[in-house]
Design a protein around this motif. Structure first.
Motif, short mmCIF file in Angstrom:
data_model
loop_
_atom_site.label_atom_id
_atom_site.label_comp_id
_atom_site.label_asym_id
_atom_site.label_seq_id
_atom_site.Cartn_x
_atom_site.Cartn_y
_atom_site.Cartn_z
N ALA A 205 -9.30 8.76 -1.83
CA ALA A 205 -9.61 8.90 -3.27
C ALA A 205 -11.02 10.12 -3.28
O ALA A 205 -11.09 10.69 -4.27
CB ALA A 205 -10.07 7.57 -4.14
N ALA A 206 -11.69 9.84 -2.11
CA ALA A 206 -12.96 10.78 -2.31
C ALA A 206 -12.79 12.06 -1.95
O ALA A 206 -13.42 13.05 -2.10
CB ALA A 206 -14.12 10.08 -1.19
N HIS B 208 0.82 -1.35 0.01
CA HIS B 208 0.11 0.10 0.09
C HIS B 208 0.96 1.15 -0.01
O HIS B 208 1.10 1.80 1.13
CB HIS B 208 -0.91 0.01 1.22
CG HIS B 208 -1.88 -1.35 1.37
ND1 HIS B 208 -1.86 -2.21 2.38
CD2 HIS B 208 -2.71 -1.70 0.52
CE1 HIS B 208 -2.92 -2.83 2.11
NE2 HIS B 208 -3.27 -2.87 0.92
N PRO B 209 1.46 1.80 -1.28
CA PRO B 209 2.41 3.00 -1.32
C PRO B 209 1.32 3.77 -0.66
O PRO B 209 2.22 4.86 -0.03
CB PRO B 209 2.65 3.04 -2.67
CG PRO B 209 1.69 2.12 -3.51
CD PRO B 209 1.04 1.09 -2.56
N TYR B 210 0.23 4.19 -0.76
CA TYR B 210 -0.32 5.39 -0.38
C TYR B 210 -0.42 5.37 1.20
O TYR B 210 -0.85 6.37 1.64
CB TYR B 210 -1.91 5.56 -1.04
CG TYR B 210 -2.64 4.16 -0.68
CD1 TYR B 210 -3.39 3.97 0.12
CD2 TYR B 210 -2.60 3.34 -1.53
CE1 TYR B 210 -4.26 3.11 0.49
CE2 TYR B 210 -3.34 2.20 -1.46
CZ TYR B 210 -4.13 1.96 -0.23
OH TYR B 210 -4.99 0.96 -0.22
N ARG B 211 -0.17 4.36 1.79
CA ARG B 211 -0.40 4.19 3.48
C ARG B 211 1.22 4.48 3.74
O ARG B 211 1.38 5.30 4.85
CB ARG B 211 -0.91 3.02 3.95
CG ARG B 211 -2.36 2.92 3.44
CD ARG B 211 -2.92 1.72 3.98
NE ARG B 211 -3.21 2.08 5.69
CZ ARG B 211 -3.55 1.00 6.50
NH1 ARG B 211 -3.94 0.05 6.04
NH2 ARG B 211 -3.77 1.56 7.48
N GLY C 56 3.40 6.03 2.29
CA GLY C 56 4.07 7.51 1.89
C GLY C 56 5.15 7.25 0.88
O GLY C 56 5.68 8.14 0.45
N LEU C 57 5.55 6.12 0.04
CA LEU C 57 6.35 5.88 -0.91
C LEU C 57 5.85 5.48 -2.16
O LEU C 57 4.93 4.49 -1.93
CB LEU C 57 7.52 5.03 -0.45
CG LEU C 57 8.28 5.45 0.92
CD1 LEU C 57 9.16 4.21 1.36
CD2 LEU C 57 9.20 6.55 0.66
N PRO D 276 1.17 11.61 0.90
CA PRO D 276 1.19 10.37 0.26
C PRO D 276 0.85 10.17 -1.12
O PRO D 276 -0.34 10.99 -1.49
CB PRO D 276 0.26 9.45 1.18
CG PRO D 276 -0.51 10.05 1.86
CD PRO D 276 -0.02 11.55 1.83
N PRO D 277 1.43 9.36 -1.92
CA PRO D 277 0.84 9.00 -3.22
C PRO D 277 -0.73 8.84 -3.16
O PRO D 277 -1.23 8.18 -2.24
CB PRO D 277 1.59 7.88 -3.80
CG PRO D 277 2.57 7.85 -2.88
CD PRO D 277 2.49 8.21 -1.61
N ALA D 278 -1.52 9.14 -4.48
CA ALA D 278 -2.83 8.94 -4.36
C ALA D 278 -2.94 7.35 -4.67
O ALA D 278 -2.24 6.82 -5.17
CB ALA D 278 -3.43 9.57 -5.38
#
Length: 150
Positions: free
Chosen positions: A109-110, A57-60, A62-63, A82-84
């Motif tokens: 996303a929302a 989970h890159p969006y969690r 932060g990479l 963090p990435p979307a």
């Protein structure tokens, strides 16, 4: 500013290598899938080819996705945001261990203007596939960790 180790633990799944390892000592992929599996001896997912711990989970964490440990890719400066979540991250998981990450992807996303609708929709959809206790557990963690930080 980089997250502290406590913030990183709060931001990631309980089976994420970031729970016990610093950034750079594991790889990051764009989603759970057949290239990684949970290894109970290691306590996190590992890449099936390299046996290197992996965050899915890159969006969690932060990479962006990267082979930070297996190929020595330098860990980039962590951005403020963090990435979307990717389109794949927004697909309902089949495995309950990915439920929390999916809810967080839906919420991020929302955006803040539609967060209440997103949480309600995610809870309703999740309840169609998973046991009520699992949905409640995931929702509690999202509410106490993700929303408290935002």
């Amino acid at each position: 500013m980089a997250m502290t180790s406590d913030q990183l633990r709060d931001a990631t799944c309980v089976v994420c290598p970031a729970q016990s390892m610093p950034l750079g000592q594991f790889d990051v992929t764009d989603r759970p899938g057949p290239t990684s599996r949970y290894d109970p001896e290691v306590g996190c997912r590992v890449d099936v080819r390299t046996d290197v711990p992996v965050c899915v989970h890159p969006y969690r964490v932060g990479l962006p996705p990267g082979a930070y440990c297996s190929q020595g890719v330098p860990v980039p400066t962590i951005p403020e945001e963090p990435p979307a979540p990717t389109r794949d991250a927004l697909e309902m998981p089949d495995d309950v261990t990915n439920l929390e990450g999916w809810i967080i992807a839906v919420v991020r996303a929302a955006g803040s203007a539609r967060i209440h609708q997103a949480l309600s929709a995610a809870e309703t959809l999740a309840a169609e596939r998973f046991a009520e206790r699992d949905v409640v557990t995931a929702m509690r963690r999202v509410l106490t960790v993700e929303l408290a930080g935002g």
